[in-house]
Design an enzyme around this catalytic site. Sequence first.
Site, PDB file in Angstrom:
ATOM      1  N   SER A   1      -9.990  -0.577   6.840  1.00 48.26           N
ATOM      2  CA  SER A   1      -9.385  -0.381   5.515  1.00 48.26           C
ATOM      3  C   SER A   1      -8.724  -1.611   4.926  1.00 48.26           C
ATOM      4  O   SER A   1      -8.358  -1.612   3.751  1.00 48.26           O
ATOM      5  CB  SER A   1      -8.355   0.755   5.572  1.00 48.26           C
ATOM      6  OG  SER A   1      -9.021   1.990   5.642  1.00 48.26           O
TER       7      SER A   1
ATOM      8  N   LYS B   1       0.849  -1.194   0.000  1.00 48.14           N
ATOM      9  CA  LYS B   1       0.000   0.000   0.000  1.00 48.14           C
ATOM     10  C   LYS B   1       0.885   1.245   0.000  1.00 48.14           C
ATOM     11  O   LYS B   1       1.938   1.268   0.658  1.00 48.14           O
ATOM     12  CB  LYS B   1      -0.906  -0.025   1.231  1.00 48.14           C
ATOM     13  CG  LYS B   1      -2.006   1.025   1.230  1.00 48.14           C
ATOM     14  CD  LYS B   1      -2.916   0.870   2.468  1.00 48.14           C
ATOM     15  CE  LYS B   1      -4.027   1.899   2.518  1.00 48.14           C
ATOM     16  NZ  LYS B   1      -4.897   1.731   3.702  1.00 48.14           N
TER      17      LYS B   1
ATOM     18  N   SER C   1      -9.727   1.780   2.638  1.00 46.72           N
ATOM     19  CA  SER C   1      -8.840   2.530   1.785  1.00 46.72           C
ATOM     20  C   SER C   1      -7.797   1.665   1.077  1.00 46.72           C
ATOM     21  O   SER C   1      -7.203   2.108   0.099  1.00 46.72           O
ATOM     22  CB  SER C   1      -8.116   3.598   2.597  1.00 46.72           C
ATOM     23  OG  SER C   1      -7.297   3.014   3.589  1.00 46.72           O
TER      24      SER C   1
END
Lengths: 553, 553
Positions: free
Chosen positions: B229, B130, B205
């Site tokens: 997330s 990420k 996210s």
Amino acid sequence: MASTIFRSFQVHPFLLYPTSLLGRRNGVLYCTMKTTQSQPATQEKHSPQTKVSSSSTQSKKLNKIAEDYEAVIGIETHVQLSTLTKAFCGCPYNYGSPPNTCVCPICMGLPGALPVLNSRVIAFAVKLGLALNCKLSLNSKFDRKQYFYPDLPKGYQISQFDVPIASGGYIDVDIPVEYGGGHKKFGITRVHMEEDAGKLLHADNGTYSQVDLNRAGVPLLEIVSEPDMRNGIEAAEYAAELQRLVRYLRVSNGNMQEGSLRCDVNVSVRPIGQSKFGTKVEIKNLNSFSSVSRAIDFEISRQVQLHREGQEDQIVQETRLWEEGAQASTKKTVTMRKKEGLSDYRYFPEPDLPMVILSQEYVDDIQNSLPELPEIKRRRYEKMGLSMQDVLFLANDKNIADFFDATIAKGADTKLAANWIMGDIAAFMKNEKLTINDIKLTPEELSELIASIKDGVISGKIGKEILFELLAKGGTVKGLIEEKDLVQITDPAEIEKMVEKVVAENPKQLEQYRGGKTKLQGFFAGQVMKLSKGKANPGILNKILLQKLNSKN
Amino acid sequence: MLSALQTPRSLSRFPLLHSPKPFLFHSSSTCRFSSRPLPYYASLTDQSTPTSTSPPQSQIVNTRHALLSGRVTATELAESYLNRLRLTEPHLKSFLHVSDSVLREAQEVDRKIAGNEAVGPFAGVLVGVKDNLCTADMPSTGGSRILEGYRPPFDATAVKRVKDLGGIVIGKTNMDEFGMGSTTEDSAFQVTSNPWDVSRVPGGSSGGSAAAVSAKQCMVSLGSDTGGSVRQPASFCGVVGLKPTYGRVSRFGLMAYASSLDVVGCFGSSVADAGILLHAIAGQDRFDATTSKQDVPNFIPHFAPVSSLESKPLKGLRIGLIRETLEDGVDTGVVSAIRAAALHFEELGCSVNEVSLPSFSLGLPAYYILASSESSSNLSRYDGVRYGNQVFADELNSLYGDSRAEGFGSEVKMRILMGTYALSAGYYDAYYKRAQQVRTIIRNSFKEALNQNDILISPAAPSPAYKIGEKKNDPLAMYAGDIMTVNVNLAGLPALVLPCGFVEGGTAGLPIGLQMIGAAFNEGELLRVGHIFEQTLEDCRFVPPIIADNVPC
Ligand SMILES: [Zn+2]
């Protein structure tokens, strides 16, 4: 040691990244600063001693003020801790390093970097808290104090807000004799841990500023006093005692010029008898004890003047800067910024750091390891019979006090040891710009020297000569006496021989003496002393000399 | 005096960051894994049978097995993944940056294997990271314009640990800016699509990380979970998502959103992969003071093949179905999938009881206050002074204002404003402090529920993946979607999400995720139970149509 939770705070070696990675503009920020910010100006030269002074005219003026107005003074002091590494990263901090060379991702506030507490910061805070007679919070925490400024890389300062590590203490201060003397106790509101910010370097032409983050993240203790001081001298003595304490405890070098000890002073004035405080004004940029004292006395005069003229509404809550002009008339405080309401720092608990949990055992260990503190030392010296002046001089500097203590531990006479240290030794250090740790003389030899004089082995005069030899080159008293054959002559027969020789060699003076010019005794004594290379015992010499001079009549 | 206590700074990069971890896989455990067809072959060569019902297997273990046995080279493997990535990426947009050194690193693995050199347990494993996790050799933007092009000087601890074990970072995955969002629509750069239906969001996210694993653009990936997330996108994309206990994995190098809630999490296509990845990154880190000292157990024994299991492998296990998560506002398809999962647990020998968490609905408002408050502080460092996007201005406040106005997206600005408000003087008690009190209540109610039950279950999200744009202009609706997950972050507990069924939607149905919540630091139990659930789930294969239809490699 501390509890297990406390143990988990360890010091972290952290490495420096190659400088090229650190700042895309070489760590420089180009933009103008519309906000004014205090810039510590470098002033007086290095002055390791804490000596408070105040202009006498101001003192006189203050005496008059004291009749109908009273000043209320509180001080916030920031002490920079002399830990090897910063508070939350492994960077070392050395004052005067080239800009942005003592930095890493953590103290630069790079994305993803986290603070990890240096456990020495806690130890130092506990030390100072105990030395200030504070109550310690066994459970305290860190908070974030938030504001934007280019010297604050994270946009917040890690500090302590509602639960400081130490609170509710006091400090004992002896006011020097020349300022009226007396003992004072000033309250300490709180001591808390926080990190320092970087520094802004403003370009000479004022078109841009640069950021140096070397100082960012250096550990500080903030010490907040109760508003217990009433004039500049008291405030300066309070600050001097704090400096003494941090130096005794070896938690900081306490150097005001380098900003290791910074005082922000709050001053308000009220008519005597009024219980409500007047509007308080903050003064910054105080780089020496004398500027603390002078700035406060100036500010008191300014505020009293406004009161007298019925213009006390002109006293507003603001921060003023102390400006040291060349002449007394140009030293003044000037407005730096007016405060429009209280700033909202939006404090909240720092989520990146666990609570600071101290065990009683950890605190006790530190308590037991504290050195003898200045106040206790002064009371001990006082009980030894030393004058207050001697007491204050000796206890002022821990190294000098240690030297003195070691000297008397070897059996030296207290008063004589004090006199030697404060007299010839202090003068030597001052001339040679040395500290007591630099001189070659040891406490053992000073003690030996004092004993040799007291026992009549050498004269006082010879003693002084030996002292300077010892100060500069070292060696032992016994060795020097032997080497230079300096043992005092106390044998009357030997002295008599010398007296006879001198008398015989100076018939003219003898005649004058016997003719009534008895002042010439000094001449004869000097000649004999010269002949003995200064070693004749003066008492015996004079006794025999008088006999000889007067005997033939 | 201090030198003995502080380790000297080293000039090499984080020299003592991690002690080498014990080798993960014993030959005996790899044998057990190899008793089934190798899934990587299934995905690479056996695409003619995408509807196979064989349960998912560990990509990590099988990669190792295949590499060491010489059946495939790391380069071939990397090429096949890169090819698929290239084919699918125009539709998915899961990556913000694809590494240009993947093949080089794979060749290095092959060289080592050929030379009989030891390779780490992650050798040849392709890992997506990420974009809010710092990587020294790739840009790291956190999905924000304000960090466009930013390259950190260090690897996040989680990234470094994976690399140290031989893992190859294939690229940086898309995300909502700084983790603030539930769809990836709030990425400053691109919107990622759901591999199951490219007109739908992948969740967020960590939407890029979830989509990338789902579409086999990488084998496993790292994400972060502040309020769900990792778990919600895992649910939307039909992959396994693991949110570890707070403090289990170092946050060092994770761009902070809400420090007291953030955790680095794992995505895999099997429970075993998520567990093996967790083992690689978990454990105390001296660069994150909030990491726990708790040992990280070896999870491998939990991942035994299903053939070795008895008929009621979870006999006696107490499962609590959280009643409040199946009430109004939850899609009926989701409710039936979870009820079916509960039945499946009963078949495995568990006792399933409904449990009530009365404080459940308080979690959402408390979460948004706390997360916004912390984020308003954490994002202060993005001020345009030291790194990232700087808008040139001739005055400081404009530099701040313009840099942040242009650098941050609207969702981020909204949360900064909300958080700043919640922390402001006069509002702190009503918002931040009260939210903290709610957090304590939630933590206690979970503790109680976990005293009565070994594991709590709920949906991971109240709906399957919804359409891109559907909730873009309705932040409250989007926030409401986090109801299933935020409570777990407030309580700091570990949770595992794994696909448990489908609802209608798209061309092949949309996956539904089951959330399993365990006691703090008991990820092992979640992984054990999750693995058995996964391996015994019949007629479900979670391969999205985008690669099931045409995987050419
Ligand atoms: Zn540093």
